[in-house]
Design a protein around this motif. Structure first.
Motif, PDB file in Angstrom:
ATOM      1  N   SER A 317      31.978 -39.615 -44.468  1.00  0.00           N
ATOM      2  CA  SER A 317      32.831 -38.495 -44.854  1.00  0.00           C
ATOM      3  C   SER A 317      33.663 -38.811 -46.087  1.00  0.00           C
ATOM      4  CB  SER A 317      33.754 -38.101 -43.682  1.00  0.00           C
ATOM      5  OG  SER A 317      32.982 -37.572 -42.615  1.00  0.00           O
ATOM      6  N   SER A 318      33.756 -40.103 -46.450  1.00  0.00           N
ATOM      7  CA  SER A 318      34.558 -40.477 -47.619  1.00  0.00           C
ATOM      8  C   SER A 318      33.796 -41.337 -48.625  1.00  0.00           C
ATOM      9  CB  SER A 318      35.812 -41.240 -47.166  1.00  0.00           C
ATOM     10  OG  SER A 318      35.462 -42.412 -46.450  1.00  0.00           O
ATOM     11  N   GLN A 319      32.568 -41.730 -48.292  1.00  0.00           N
ATOM     12  CA  GLN A 319      31.776 -42.547 -49.207  1.00  0.00           C
ATOM     13  C   GLN A 319      30.307 -42.173 -49.094  1.00  0.00           C
ATOM     14  OE1 GLN A 319      33.398 -46.042 -47.249  1.00  0.00           O
ATOM     15  NE2 GLN A 319      31.356 -46.656 -46.537  1.00  0.00           N
ATOM     16  N   GLU A 320      29.514 -42.645 -50.034  1.00  0.00           N
ATOM     17  CA  GLU A 320      28.115 -42.210 -50.130  1.00  0.00           C
ATOM     18  C   GLU A 320      27.170 -42.980 -49.217  1.00  0.00           C
ATOM     19  OE1 GLU A 320      26.858 -39.588 -51.761  1.00  0.00           O
ATOM     20  OE2 GLU A 320      28.939 -39.071 -52.239  1.00  0.00           O
ATOM     21  N   THR A 321      27.542 -44.179 -48.812  1.00  0.00           N
ATOM     22  CA  THR A 321      26.675 -44.976 -47.942  1.00  0.00           C
ATOM     23  C   THR A 321      27.496 -45.655 -46.850  1.00  0.00           C
ATOM     24  OG1 THR A 321      26.861 -46.972 -49.307  1.00  0.00           O
ATOM     25  CG2 THR A 321      25.039 -45.457 -49.809  1.00  0.00           C
ATOM     26  N   PHE A 342      22.947 -37.856 -43.815  1.00  0.00           N
ATOM     27  CA  PHE A 342      23.886 -37.234 -42.887  1.00  0.00           C
ATOM     28  C   PHE A 342      23.932 -35.729 -43.107  1.00  0.00           C
ATOM     29  CE2 PHE A 342      28.597 -36.535 -41.810  1.00  0.00           C
ATOM     30  CZ  PHE A 342      28.292 -36.183 -40.510  1.00  0.00           C
ATOM     31  N   ASP A 343      23.987 -35.289 -44.363  1.00  0.00           N
ATOM     32  CA  ASP A 343      24.008 -33.857 -44.659  1.00  0.00           C
ATOM     33  C   ASP A 343      22.775 -33.164 -44.087  1.00  0.00           C
ATOM     34  OD1 ASP A 343      26.392 -34.106 -45.996  1.00  0.00           O
ATOM     35  OD2 ASP A 343      25.535 -33.949 -48.017  1.00  0.00           O
ATOM     36  N   LEU A 344      21.621 -33.803 -44.240  1.00  0.00           N
ATOM     37  CA  LEU A 344      20.381 -33.211 -43.741  1.00  0.00           C
ATOM     38  C   LEU A 344      20.399 -33.115 -42.218  1.00  0.00           C
ATOM     39  CD1 LEU A 344      17.616 -32.116 -44.594  1.00  0.00           C
ATOM     40  CD2 LEU A 344      16.720 -34.448 -44.368  1.00  0.00           C
ATOM     41  N   ALA A 345      20.877 -34.167 -41.565  1.00  0.00           N
ATOM     42  CA  ALA A 345      20.953 -34.168 -40.100  1.00  0.00           C
ATOM     43  C   ALA A 345      21.953 -33.133 -39.594  1.00  0.00           C
ATOM     44  CB  ALA A 345      21.338 -35.560 -39.600  1.00  0.00           C
ATOM     45  N   ALA A 369      38.401 -11.658 -48.691  1.00  0.00           N
ATOM     46  CA  ALA A 369      39.455 -11.654 -49.712  1.00  0.00           C
ATOM     47  C   ALA A 369      40.846 -11.528 -49.109  1.00  0.00           C
ATOM     48  CB  ALA A 369      39.214 -10.513 -50.697  1.00  0.00           C
ATOM     49  N   ALA A 370      40.937 -11.069 -47.866  1.00  0.00           N
ATOM     50  CA  ALA A 370      42.253 -10.904 -47.222  1.00  0.00           C
ATOM     51  C   ALA A 370      42.805 -12.214 -46.677  1.00  0.00           C
ATOM     52  CB  ALA A 370      42.144  -9.885 -46.092  1.00  0.00           C
ATOM     53  N   ILE A 371      41.980 -13.253 -46.622  1.00  0.00           N
ATOM     54  CA  ILE A 371      42.436 -14.544 -46.094  1.00  0.00           C
ATOM     55  C   ILE A 371      43.207 -15.281 -47.182  1.00  0.00           C
ATOM     56  CG2 ILE A 371      41.720 -16.742 -45.073  1.00  0.00           C
ATOM     57  CD1 ILE A 371      41.158 -14.302 -43.308  1.00  0.00           C
ATOM     58  N   ASP A 372      44.482 -15.544 -46.909  1.00  0.00           N
ATOM     59  CA  ASP A 372      45.317 -16.254 -47.892  1.00  0.00           C
ATOM     60  C   ASP A 372      45.073 -17.757 -47.870  1.00  0.00           C
ATOM     61  OD1 ASP A 372      46.902 -13.948 -48.797  1.00  0.00           O
ATOM     62  OD2 ASP A 372      47.729 -13.965 -46.764  1.00  0.00           O
ATOM     63  N   THR A 373      44.878 -18.291 -46.660  1.00  0.00           N
ATOM     64  CA  THR A 373      44.793 -19.749 -46.505  1.00  0.00           C
ATOM     65  C   THR A 373      43.749 -20.103 -45.465  1.00  0.00           C
ATOM     66  OG1 THR A 373      47.160 -19.991 -47.007  1.00  0.00           O
ATOM     67  CG2 THR A 373      46.088 -21.838 -45.887  1.00  0.00           C
ATOM     68  N   VAL A 374      42.959 -21.131 -45.747  1.00  0.00           N
ATOM     69  CA  VAL A 374      42.101 -21.764 -44.740  1.00  0.00           C
ATOM     70  C   VAL A 374      42.790 -23.072 -44.350  1.00  0.00           C
ATOM     71  CG1 VAL A 374      39.859 -22.758 -44.213  1.00  0.00           C
ATOM     72  CG2 VAL A 374      40.004 -20.722 -45.672  1.00  0.00           C
ATOM     73  N   PHE A 375      43.166 -23.164 -43.087  1.00  0.00           N
ATOM     74  CA  PHE A 375      43.897 -24.328 -42.589  1.00  0.00           C
ATOM     75  C   PHE A 375      42.959 -25.164 -41.735  1.00  0.00           C
ATOM     76  CE2 PHE A 375      46.700 -26.284 -39.297  1.00  0.00           C
ATOM     77  CZ  PHE A 375      47.486 -27.063 -40.131  1.00  0.00           C
ATOM     78  N   PHE A 376      42.640 -26.362 -42.220  1.00  0.00           N
ATOM     79  CA  PHE A 376      41.729 -27.256 -41.508  1.00  0.00           C
ATOM     80  C   PHE A 376      42.515 -28.203 -40.601  1.00  0.00           C
ATOM     81  CE2 PHE A 376      38.816 -26.293 -45.080  1.00  0.00           C
ATOM     82  CZ  PHE A 376      37.663 -25.997 -44.361  1.00  0.00           C
ATOM     83  N   THR A 377      42.047 -28.325 -39.371  1.00  0.00           N
ATOM     84  CA  THR A 377      42.582 -29.329 -38.465  1.00  0.00           C
ATOM     85  C   THR A 377      41.435 -29.810 -37.584  1.00  0.00           C
ATOM     86  OG1 THR A 377      44.354 -29.847 -36.891  1.00  0.00           O
ATOM     87  CG2 THR A 377      43.289 -27.688 -36.667  1.00  0.00           C
ATOM     88  N   GLY A 378      41.700 -30.826 -36.772  1.00  0.00           N
ATOM     89  CA  GLY A 378      40.650 -31.426 -35.957  1.00  0.00           C
ATOM     90  C   GLY A 378      39.994 -32.575 -36.693  1.00  0.00           C
ATOM     91  N   GLY A 379      39.713 -33.656 -35.974  1.00  0.00           N
ATOM     92  CA  GLY A 379      39.218 -34.876 -36.602  1.00  0.00           C
ATOM     93  C   GLY A 379      37.899 -34.731 -37.319  1.00  0.00           C
ATOM     94  N   SER A 380      37.094 -33.720 -36.951  1.00  0.00           N
ATOM     95  CA  SER A 380      35.782 -33.561 -37.596  1.00  0.00           C
ATOM     96  C   SER A 380      35.808 -32.588 -38.762  1.00  0.00           C
ATOM     97  CB  SER A 380      34.752 -33.099 -36.560  1.00  0.00           C
ATOM     98  OG  SER A 380      34.619 -34.069 -35.538  1.00  0.00           O
ATOM     99  N   SER A 381      36.971 -32.036 -39.085  1.00  0.00           N
ATOM    100  CA  SER A 381      37.033 -31.078 -40.196  1.00  0.00           C
ATOM    101  C   SER A 381      36.925 -31.776 -41.553  1.00  0.00           C
ATOM    102  CB  SER A 381      38.323 -30.254 -40.138  1.00  0.00           C
ATOM    103  OG  SER A 381      39.451 -31.064 -40.371  1.00  0.00           O
ATOM    104  N   GLY A 382      36.919 -33.110 -41.558  1.00  0.00           N
ATOM    105  CA  GLY A 382      36.766 -33.848 -42.807  1.00  0.00           C
ATOM    106  C   GLY A 382      35.322 -34.055 -43.228  1.00  0.00           C
ATOM    107  N   ILE A 383      34.355 -33.585 -42.424  1.00  0.00           N
ATOM    108  CA  ILE A 383      32.946 -33.733 -42.798  1.00  0.00           C
ATOM    109  C   ILE A 383      32.709 -32.926 -44.074  1.00  0.00           C
ATOM    110  CG2 ILE A 383      30.580 -33.186 -42.102  1.00  0.00           C
ATOM    111  CD1 ILE A 383      31.484 -33.707 -39.187  1.00  0.00           C
ATOM    112  N   PRO A 384      32.311 -33.576 -45.170  1.00  0.00           N
ATOM    113  CA  PRO A 384      32.283 -32.900 -46.472  1.00  0.00           C
ATOM    114  C   PRO A 384      31.421 -31.642 -46.522  1.00  0.00           C
ATOM    115  CG  PRO A 384      32.116 -35.281 -46.770  1.00  0.00           C
ATOM    116  CD  PRO A 384      31.991 -35.014 -45.299  1.00  0.00           C
TER     117      PRO A 384
END
Length: 423
Positions: A317-321, A342-345, A369-384
């Motif tokens: 999620s933070s590096q290429e390999t 990982f992206d393919l899987a 267009a009516a959504i002002d903000t997307v708020f990410f939470t949860g440990g898996s929301s960092g998957i690029p």
């Protein structure tokens, strides 16, 4: 919410991978430290056969990783709403019900919170996914009822439930200075949950907030499912998954699916499975792959391997390999994993999550267009890949990352104070 006294009730986020407890107190952190000064307690129970002890959280996981004999149980929340909840297993020669395993963990969570809070908690707001079970409202109601029964059994006299993304929204709202329409994307260990909510400092004063909730939806896909897909695509083939027998047929896949799924790993350790895999090895075109599988079963290294896959997923999620080791049961062997693999899987899961989100807008009666903000939470929301695809659905919205592991527990504490008052 400002008060000179602490809240009467706490908020409990019992998560698939990690759990937290929030409690509103004047001039103090909302999340209680549950283990080693950290606010998260991994949702892990380890039965240590060497000293006949039961260990929870990081301590239990470390005992297992250090090689102590015993039985590791993880992803306990995934049992809610499944047929497994009324079943059981054998631990150190004694039968134990899965329901009792959940009870032990939540009792320990309560004890830790009370020790840190210096008081007993008899009221609580528990977080719950939008759907414990997809497309089965009866099973979903039963899952919530089971969690309620367990909570009462460990000493909670009054309790209520709140959708986890709504709780995260309440936490985000505490920092707002103006009204926003917010999409909360809560990608946890077991589920992906979404809410579109109208938030503002003025609205935050109300006890009843359902008129501000425009839509909720979710799907039973979370971090453990991304682990599973990565494992099946790139790791289980090293143990014989999708390889062939001499008669041209593919080796049966059920054991690989069990080993790639946290809460079914122990199913691979039966005598019947051992005998079956030994027989298959004799007929395998690549018997060395089955030899690795047999070594894993013999050493009961399934959870260890699942942990290696999870750590590789986090690294990707933070590096290429990322380099994945099979050292515990196949000395000297490693597997290089790449972000593109990982992206393919993960793609099939991401597309299902996207489909859930596209249903949400019509239900809310708003456009993207009516959504002002997307708020990410949860440990898996960092998957690029997942984050990119979700953000692309709302190109005009700003993207905000919350406390990936703490927003829900903190928001549940806000809701608990609203519902039960300050002490």
């Amino acid at each position: 919410m400002v008060s000179s006294t602490p809240a009467i009730a706490c908020g409990i986020d019992f998560g698939t991978s990690n759990s937290t407890v929030g409690w509103l107190r004047p001039q103090q952190a909302t999340l209680l430290p549950l283990e080693d000064g950290k606010p998260t307690l991994p949702s892990v129970v380890f039965f240590n056969a060497e000293d006949n002890s039961v260990r929870f959280g990081r301590a239990g996981l470390q005992d297992y990783l250090d090689g102590y004999e015993g039985r590791l149980m993880r992803s306990l929340k995934s049992l809610l709403g499944s047929s497994l909840i009324d079943g059981g297993t054998e631990i150190q020669g004694h039968p134990i019900r899965f329901r009792d395993l959940l009870t032990r963990f939540i009792a320990n969570l309560k004890e830790r919170a009370e020790a840190q809070g210096g008081r007993a908690f008899e009221q609580a707001v528990f977080g719950r996914p939008v759907h414990f079970v997809d497309d089965d409202s009866a099973a979903d109601r039963q899952a919530e009822a089971t969690l309620g029964e367990i909570a009462r059994a460990v000493g909670f006299k009054e309790l209520s439930f709140q959708y986890e993304p709504i709780a995260a929204a309440f936490h985000y709202e505490t920092g707002l200075s103006r009204e926003e329409v917010v999409l909360v994307a809560d990608i946890g260990g077991g589920t992906s949950d979404f809410s579109i909510v109208r938030l503002s400092p003025e609205r935050a004063r109300a006890v009843e907030r359902w008129s501000d909730v425009l839509a909720n939806d979710g799907i039973h896909i979370g971090g453990t499912d991304f682990d599973k897909q990565l494992s099946l695509a790139e790791v289980m083939p090293l143990l014989g998954h999708r390889s062939q027998l001499k008669n041209g047929r593919e080796i049966p896949s059920s054991i690989y699916f069990n080993l790639a799924t946290w809460h079914t790993i122990n199913f691979a350790y039966t005598r019947q499975v051992w005998a079956e895999q030994q027989r298959l090895q004799l007929d395998a075109i690549a018997p060395e792959m089955l030899e690795r599988l047999l070594a894993l079963i013999r050493d009961r290294a399934g959870h260890w391997l699942a942990h290696q896959v999870e750590q590789a997923k986090i690294a990707l999620s933070s590096q290429e390999t990322a380099l994945l080791s099979l050292e515990r049961f196949s000395p000297g062997q490693q597997k290089l994993l790449t972000r593109s693999q990982f992206d393919l899987a993960a793609l099939v899961l991401v597309e299902k999550i996207e489909a859930t989100l596209t249903r949400l807008l019509p239900e809310a009666g708003v456009t993207a267009a009516a959504i002002d903000t997307v708020f990410f939470t949860g440990g898996s929301s960092g998957i690029p890949l997942l984050r990119r695809r979700i953000a692309a659905l709302f190109p005009q919205a700003r993207v905000v990352e919350g406390d990936l592991f703490g927003s829900i527990g903190a928001g549940l504490a806000v809701d608990a104070a609203r519902r039960y008052g300050m002490g």
